[in-house]
Design an enzyme around this catalytic site. Structure first.
Site, PDB file in Angstrom:
ATOM      1  CE1 TYR A 164      -4.076   1.988   0.894  1.00 56.26           C
ATOM      2  CE2 TYR A 164      -2.602   3.132   2.400  1.00 56.26           C
ATOM      3  CZ  TYR A 164      -3.812   3.059   1.739  1.00 56.26           C
ATOM      4  OH  TYR A 164      -4.749   4.060   1.911  1.00 56.26           O
TER       5      TYR A 164
ATOM      6  CE  LYS B  93      -3.721   5.083  -1.204  1.00 52.97           C
ATOM      7  NZ  LYS B  93      -4.770   5.435  -2.186  1.00 52.97           N
TER       8      LYS B  93
HETATM    9  P1  NAP Z   1     -13.331   2.381   1.686  1.00 52.94           P
HETATM   10  O1  NAP Z   1     -14.336   2.853   2.671  1.00 52.94           O
HETATM   11  O2  NAP Z   1     -12.815   0.998   1.794  1.00 52.94           O
HETATM   12  O3  NAP Z   1     -13.929   2.624   0.214  1.00 52.94           O
HETATM   13  C1  NAP Z   1     -13.228   2.248  -0.919  1.00 52.94           C
HETATM   14  C2  NAP Z   1     -14.203   1.959  -2.021  1.00 52.94           C
HETATM   15  O4  NAP Z   1     -13.457   1.588  -3.198  1.00 52.94           O
HETATM   16  C3  NAP Z   1     -15.154   0.796  -1.695  1.00 52.94           C
HETATM   17  O5  NAP Z   1     -16.488   1.144  -1.994  1.00 52.94           O
HETATM   18  C4  NAP Z   1     -14.629  -0.307  -2.611  1.00 52.94           C
HETATM   19  O6  NAP Z   1     -15.645  -1.214  -3.072  1.00 52.94           O
HETATM   20  C5  NAP Z   1     -14.110   0.491  -3.800  1.00 52.94           C
HETATM   21  N1  NAP Z   1     -13.206  -0.299  -4.624  1.00 52.94           N
HETATM   22  C6  NAP Z   1     -12.245  -1.167  -4.207  1.00 52.94           C
HETATM   23  N2  NAP Z   1     -11.636  -1.727  -5.249  1.00 52.94           N
HETATM   24  C7  NAP Z   1     -12.214  -1.218  -6.366  1.00 52.94           C
HETATM   25  C8  NAP Z   1     -12.030  -1.429  -7.748  1.00 52.94           C
HETATM   26  N3  NAP Z   1     -11.105  -2.279  -8.200  1.00 52.94           N
HETATM   27  N4  NAP Z   1     -12.813  -0.747  -8.628  1.00 52.94           N
HETATM   28  C9  NAP Z   1     -13.764   0.095  -8.186  1.00 52.94           C
HETATM   29  N5  NAP Z   1     -13.988   0.354  -6.862  1.00 52.94           N
HETATM   30  C10 NAP Z   1     -13.223  -0.310  -5.972  1.00 52.94           C
HETATM   31  O7  NAP Z   1     -12.034   3.328   1.682  1.00 52.94           O
HETATM   32  P2  NAP Z   1     -11.835   4.863   2.125  1.00 52.94           P
HETATM   33  O8  NAP Z   1     -11.302   4.868   3.488  1.00 52.94           O
HETATM   34  O9  NAP Z   1     -13.023   5.661   1.771  1.00 52.94           O
HETATM   35  O10 NAP Z   1     -10.606   5.235   1.171  1.00 52.94           O
HETATM   36  C11 NAP Z   1     -10.744   5.913  -0.071  1.00 52.94           C
HETATM   37  C12 NAP Z   1      -9.361   6.224  -0.610  1.00 52.94           C
HETATM   38  O11 NAP Z   1      -8.637   7.017   0.325  1.00 52.94           O
HETATM   39  C13 NAP Z   1      -8.503   4.978  -0.878  1.00 52.94           C
HETATM   40  O12 NAP Z   1      -7.721   5.173  -2.017  1.00 52.94           O
HETATM   41  C14 NAP Z   1      -7.643   4.920   0.364  1.00 52.94           C
HETATM   42  O13 NAP Z   1      -6.455   4.212   0.100  1.00 52.94           O
HETATM   43  C15 NAP Z   1      -7.412   6.385   0.628  1.00 52.94           C
HETATM   44  N6  NAP Z   1      -7.040   6.697   2.017  1.00 52.94           N
HETATM   45  C16 NAP Z   1      -7.868   6.395   3.056  1.00 52.94           C
HETATM   46  C17 NAP Z   1      -7.475   6.706   4.344  1.00 52.94           C
HETATM   47  C18 NAP Z   1      -8.339   6.420   5.551  1.00 52.94           C
HETATM   48  O14 NAP Z   1      -7.870   6.637   6.681  1.00 52.94           O
HETATM   49  N7  NAP Z   1      -9.566   5.973   5.395  1.00 52.94           N
HETATM   50  C19 NAP Z   1      -6.224   7.324   4.579  1.00 52.94           C
HETATM   51  C20 NAP Z   1      -5.414   7.598   3.496  1.00 52.94           C
HETATM   52  C21 NAP Z   1      -5.824   7.290   2.208  1.00 52.94           C
HETATM   53  P3  NAP Z   1     -15.987  -2.545  -2.226  1.00 52.94           P
HETATM   54  O15 NAP Z   1     -16.684  -2.074  -1.001  1.00 52.94           O
HETATM   55  O16 NAP Z   1     -16.891  -3.314  -3.136  1.00 52.94           O
HETATM   56  O17 NAP Z   1     -14.679  -3.214  -1.944  1.00 52.94           O
END
Ligand code: NAP
Length: 283
Positions: A153, A157
């Site tokens: 990851y 990133k």
């Molecule tokens: P999340 O709640 O897990 O949501 C991610 C979404 O992406 C889910 O709906 C998932 O679908 C979808 N997804 C996964 N693989 C996919 C694919 N191949 N094609 C299309 N959609 C796909 O994550 P989040 O926390 O909102 O994170 C959003 C972004 O921010 C990510 O890139 C994450 O790495 C980044 N981020 C998050 C955090 C944090 O603390 N939350 C911190 C830094 C960066 P499914 O539910 O069907 O799997």
């Protein structure tokens, strides 16, 4: 200069940060294509977009599948208009320490974050180049600075940061800006899954994380949506190739000396229900 269409595309927008971003872009006046793996799962976000008085279109596709991306972006252009904004937000974690990490865990993470952002950006750029206007925002992470249990990851990133700067150089001449946001701890299903995996109650996990963040709270999807809105704004056309850390503070651990990433590691104060497994990683 203004966008010629008001079409925004947000990937991984069924929930979490993506849903918050889609809703905010609708409030900013964009019609939004809500992409996620399963079209049915996009219904709530599409409804939130419509509640802002804009058109929402749910699109089910895997961002790492080139044919699905081409077909999906074509459908979006036909039904909503040529994409003017793309937010590459879809993401997954497959955390493990290096010695246990499988090739599948490595590849899955690279495929969604890197291959997915590449394919989506390539598919929308032709519309943006024709329109001489566009905005691409990529979701990086504080984990790009290094995070235990996240060799895959963290590499993806960090890669997105190079991708962002390179697209900014290539596409700037066409009125397209490309920027990235690197969130710290944001309360979503992704961070909840991390808490579950290490056997910690999510509420306790957030409380303990907040003690390490200067503003003394964890982030919410709206905090990231606010940063996206800034990059997408017509008046931000001179902001290009930047990585904005949205973490509630600079990258230090208050009172504990410097740390590599503000969201890194499970806070020591959190009581664990069972012995921690191989990782203390966050999104
Ligand atoms: P999340 O709640 O897990 O949501 C991610 C979404 O992406 C889910 O709906 C998932 O679908 C979808 N997804 C996964 N693989 C996919 C694919 N191949 N094609 C299309 N959609 C796909 O994550 P989040 O926390 O909102 O994170 C959003 C972004 O921010 C990510 O890139 C994450 O790495 C980044 N981020 C998050 C955090 C944090 O603390 N939350 C911190 C830094 C960066 P499914 O539910 O069907 O799997």
């Amino acid at each position: 200069m203004s966008p010629t269409t008001k079409t925004a595309v947000v990937t991984g927008a069924a929930r979490g940060i993506g849903a918050g971003v889609a809703t905010r872009l609708a409030a900013d006046g964009f019609d939004v294509a809500v992409i996620d793996l399963d079209e049915g799962s996009t219904a709530d976000t599409v409804a939130a977009v419509k509640a802002q008085g804009r058109t929402g279109l749910g699109v089910g596709l895997d961002v790492s599948d080139p044919d699905a991306v081409e077909a999906g972006v074509g459908r979006i252009a036909e039904q909503l208009g040529a994409p003017a904004v793309l937010v590459n937000n879809a993401g997954i974690t497959r955390d493990n320490l290096l010695f246990k990490m499988t090739v599948e865990e490595w590849d899955q993470v690279m495929n969604v974050h890197l291959r997915g952002s590449f394919l989506m950006s390539k598919a929308v750029q032709k519309f943006m180049v024709d329109a001489k206007w566009g905005r691409i925002v990529n979701l990086s992470s504080t984990s790009a600075l290094g995070n235990r249990g996240q060799a895959n990851y963290s590499t993806a990133k960090a890669g997105l940061q190079g991708f962002t700067r390179t697209l900014a150089i290539e596409l700037g001449q066409f009125g397209i800006t490309v920027n990235a946001i690197a969130p710290g701890f944001i309360a979503t299903a992704m961070t909840e899954a991390t808490a579950q995996r290490i056997g910690v109650d999510f509420g306790e996990f957030q409380k303990a994380a907040a003690t390490r963040i200067p503003v003394r709270r964890v982030g919410q999807p709206d905090d990231i949506a606010q940063a996206v809105s800034f990059f997408v704004d017509e008046r931000s056309s001179f902001v290009n190739g930047q990585i904005l850390y949205v973490t509630g503070g600079p990258n230090v651990c208050p009172g504990k000396g410097p740390c590599p990433a503000p969201a890194a590691g499970v806070p020591l104060a959190v009581p664990r229900r069972r012995a921690p497994d191989r990782t203390a990683a966050l999104g």
